[in-house]
Scaffold this motif. Sequence first.
Motif, PDB file in Angstrom:
ATOM      1  N   PRO A  90       0.797  -1.230   0.000  1.00 25.94           N
ATOM      2  CA  PRO A  90       0.000   0.000   0.000  1.00 25.94           C
ATOM      3  C   PRO A  90       0.829   1.279   0.000  1.00 25.94           C
ATOM      4  O   PRO A  90       0.282   2.366  -0.192  1.00 25.94           O
ATOM      5  CB  PRO A  90      -0.803  -0.115   1.298  1.00 25.94           C
ATOM      6  CG  PRO A  90       0.072  -0.910   2.205  1.00 25.94           C
ATOM      7  CD  PRO A  90       0.788  -1.897   1.321  1.00 25.94           C
ATOM      8  N   ALA A  91       2.134   1.184   0.203  1.00 22.27           N
ATOM      9  CA  ALA A  91       2.958   2.380   0.375  1.00 22.27           C
ATOM     10  C   ALA A  91       2.905   3.323  -0.830  1.00 22.27           C
ATOM     11  O   ALA A  91       2.754   4.539  -0.648  1.00 22.27           O
ATOM     12  CB  ALA A  91       4.400   1.987   0.690  1.00 22.27           C
ATOM     13  N   ARG A 135      -0.461   5.124  -0.861  1.00 23.36           N
ATOM     14  CA  ARG A 135      -0.555   6.012   0.298  1.00 23.36           C
ATOM     15  C   ARG A 135       0.236   7.303   0.064  1.00 23.36           C
ATOM     16  O   ARG A 135      -0.240   8.401   0.373  1.00 23.36           O
ATOM     17  CB  ARG A 135      -0.068   5.285   1.550  1.00 23.36           C
ATOM     18  CG  ARG A 135      -0.288   6.047   2.834  1.00 23.36           C
ATOM     19  CD  ARG A 135       0.127   5.238   4.037  1.00 23.36           C
ATOM     20  NE  ARG A 135      -0.812   4.178   4.344  1.00 23.36           N
ATOM     21  CZ  ARG A 135      -0.519   2.892   4.393  1.00 23.36           C
ATOM     22  NH1 ARG A 135       0.719   2.481   4.130  1.00 23.36           N
ATOM     23  NH2 ARG A 135      -1.436   1.998   4.696  1.00 23.36           N
ATOM     24  N   ARG A 181      -1.245  11.377  -0.445  1.00 15.23           N
ATOM     25  CA  ARG A 181      -0.820  12.464   0.441  1.00 15.23           C
ATOM     26  C   ARG A 181      -0.086  13.584  -0.317  1.00 15.23           C
ATOM     27  O   ARG A 181       0.279  14.582   0.290  1.00 15.23           O
ATOM     28  CB  ARG A 181       0.080  11.901   1.542  1.00 15.23           C
ATOM     29  CG  ARG A 181      -0.698  11.113   2.593  1.00 15.23           C
ATOM     30  CD  ARG A 181       0.186  10.693   3.743  1.00 15.23           C
ATOM     31  NE  ARG A 181      -0.613  10.228   4.870  1.00 15.23           N
ATOM     32  CZ  ARG A 181      -0.375   9.129   5.567  1.00 15.23           C
ATOM     33  NH1 ARG A 181       0.641   8.361   5.247  1.00 15.23           N
ATOM     34  NH2 ARG A 181      -1.154   8.787   6.579  1.00 15.23           N
ATOM     35  N   ALA A 213      -9.358   4.023  -0.542  1.00 20.29           N
ATOM     36  CA  ALA A 213      -8.479   5.163  -0.300  1.00 20.29           C
ATOM     37  C   ALA A 213      -8.597   5.627   1.149  1.00 20.29           C
ATOM     38  O   ALA A 213      -7.588   5.936   1.807  1.00 20.29           O
ATOM     39  CB  ALA A 213      -8.817   6.309  -1.253  1.00 20.29           C
ATOM     40  N   LEU A 216      -6.605   3.594   3.460  1.00 20.26           N
ATOM     41  CA  LEU A 216      -5.171   3.851   3.422  1.00 20.26           C
ATOM     42  C   LEU A 216      -4.809   5.195   4.042  1.00 20.26           C
ATOM     43  O   LEU A 216      -3.815   5.301   4.766  1.00 20.26           O
ATOM     44  CB  LEU A 216      -4.671   3.815   1.970  1.00 20.26           C
ATOM     45  CG  LEU A 216      -4.721   2.470   1.257  1.00 20.26           C
ATOM     46  CD1 LEU A 216      -4.241   2.627  -0.180  1.00 20.26           C
ATOM     47  CD2 LEU A 216      -3.879   1.427   1.975  1.00 20.26           C
ATOM     48  N   VAL A 217      -5.608   6.215   3.730  1.00 17.61           N
ATOM     49  CA  VAL A 217      -5.330   7.574   4.200  1.00 17.61           C
ATOM     50  C   VAL A 217      -6.657   8.235   4.576  1.00 17.61           C
ATOM     51  O   VAL A 217      -7.528   8.372   3.716  1.00 17.61           O
ATOM     52  CB  VAL A 217      -4.631   8.417   3.111  1.00 17.61           C
ATOM     53  CG1 VAL A 217      -4.372   9.841   3.616  1.00 17.61           C
ATOM     54  CG2 VAL A 217      -3.325   7.770   2.680  1.00 17.61           C
ATOM     55  N   ASP A 263      -6.445  13.741   5.752  1.00 15.35           N
ATOM     56  CA  ASP A 263      -5.051  13.796   5.321  1.00 15.35           C
ATOM     57  C   ASP A 263      -4.892  13.848   3.809  1.00 15.35           C
ATOM     58  O   ASP A 263      -3.773  13.890   3.306  1.00 15.35           O
ATOM     59  CB  ASP A 263      -4.282  12.583   5.865  1.00 15.35           C
ATOM     60  CG  ASP A 263      -4.163  12.596   7.375  1.00 15.35           C
ATOM     61  OD1 ASP A 263      -4.257  13.689   7.956  1.00 15.35           O
ATOM     62  OD2 ASP A 263      -3.968  11.520   7.959  1.00 15.35           O
ATOM     63  N   TRP A 264      -6.027  13.807   3.070  1.00 14.25           N
ATOM     64  CA  TRP A 264      -5.930  13.953   1.622  1.00 14.25           C
ATOM     65  C   TRP A 264      -5.505  15.382   1.310  1.00 14.25           C
ATOM     66  O   TRP A 264      -5.819  16.315   2.053  1.00 14.25           O
ATOM     67  CB  TRP A 264      -7.272  13.692   0.952  1.00 14.25           C
ATOM     68  CG  TRP A 264      -7.730  12.268   1.012  1.00 14.25           C
ATOM     69  CD1 TRP A 264      -7.066  11.208   1.531  1.00 14.25           C
ATOM     70  CD2 TRP A 264      -8.990  11.776   0.555  1.00 14.25           C
ATOM     71  NE1 TRP A 264      -7.833  10.068   1.418  1.00 14.25           N
ATOM     72  CE2 TRP A 264      -9.016  10.388   0.826  1.00 14.25           C
ATOM     73  CE3 TRP A 264     -10.090  12.360  -0.048  1.00 14.25           C
ATOM     74  CZ2 TRP A 264     -10.102   9.588   0.497  1.00 14.25           C
ATOM     75  CZ3 TRP A 264     -11.180  11.565  -0.379  1.00 14.25           C
ATOM     76  CH2 TRP A 264     -11.182  10.201  -0.112  1.00 14.25           C
ATOM     77  N   VAL A 319      -5.533   1.560  -5.258  1.00 16.78           N
ATOM     78  CA  VAL A 319      -5.786   1.393  -3.825  1.00 16.78           C
ATOM     79  C   VAL A 319      -6.428   0.050  -3.480  1.00 16.78           C
ATOM     80  O   VAL A 319      -6.678  -0.221  -2.309  1.00 16.78           O
ATOM     81  CB  VAL A 319      -6.654   2.554  -3.289  1.00 16.78           C
ATOM     82  CG1 VAL A 319      -5.921   3.878  -3.427  1.00 16.78           C
ATOM     83  CG2 VAL A 319      -8.006   2.618  -4.005  1.00 16.78           C
TER      84      VAL A 319
END
Length: 254
Positions: free
Chosen positions: A48-49, A52, A56, A73, A76-77, A81-82, A161
């Motif tokens: 997922p990195a 992610r 961001r 999504a 993950l975040v 934080d989007w 995602v």
Amino acid sequence: MVGCDLGGRGVLVTRPAAQADGLCTLIAEAGGRPIRLSTIEIVPPVDPAPARALLRADWDLLYFVSVNAVEQALALVPAADWPRAARIAAVGRATAEALAAAGRAPDLVPSDSYDSETLLRHPALAEMAGQRVLIVRGDGGRAVFANALTERGAEVAFAEVYRRVCPAHDVAALLRDWDAEVGLALATSNRVLDNLVELIGPAGRAPLLATPLAVIAERTARHAGEIGFARVEVADRADDPGMLAALCRLCAER
């Protein structure tokens, strides 16, 4: 609510298990018998990195291609934080509602048909030179939107995602009683349809292709025709009532 009577017909519901409840309820209320056979399972990306990090970063436009894209999504975040993108786009009403529920209501949504081709006709996307666009999708999604915006001068990236895998099912009992149990089927994408054909296998291909099929897009209708489905109806809208209406039209034609 669509007023029709499915007449006790069994309806093969191929949506992911977590997304089938609403449509199954409508089918039952219309006198049908929902038969759950999920042909798509939504699972997280292996790594997922990368997605992610992309979520961001700063973008001029975020485009979400499905409800799954929004939900995965968020897993993950968190929406908070989007990036504060200049614009957010959704492929259709259900995706827009998922974004709004997350506190990020989209700026751009197709006005009639819910697909990338319709969204591309929006005047706000006519000139994209120098714009940075992130398309949030699953693995191996369609490239229509990305190709068009690239041609218009945008810099396009993909945040994948989720992955779509084909669940394992024992369909022996279903095949044995197909004629008595299955009167209609539905598919919400080409991948769903391909997985359905794979799951049913050669032994069930003939009865499957003879089963009237409801789909949500013309491209899936064309794909169904290429596979060999005899009767296909395209929903007017890519939502549960739209799909039920398509099933009802199939019944009316019989």
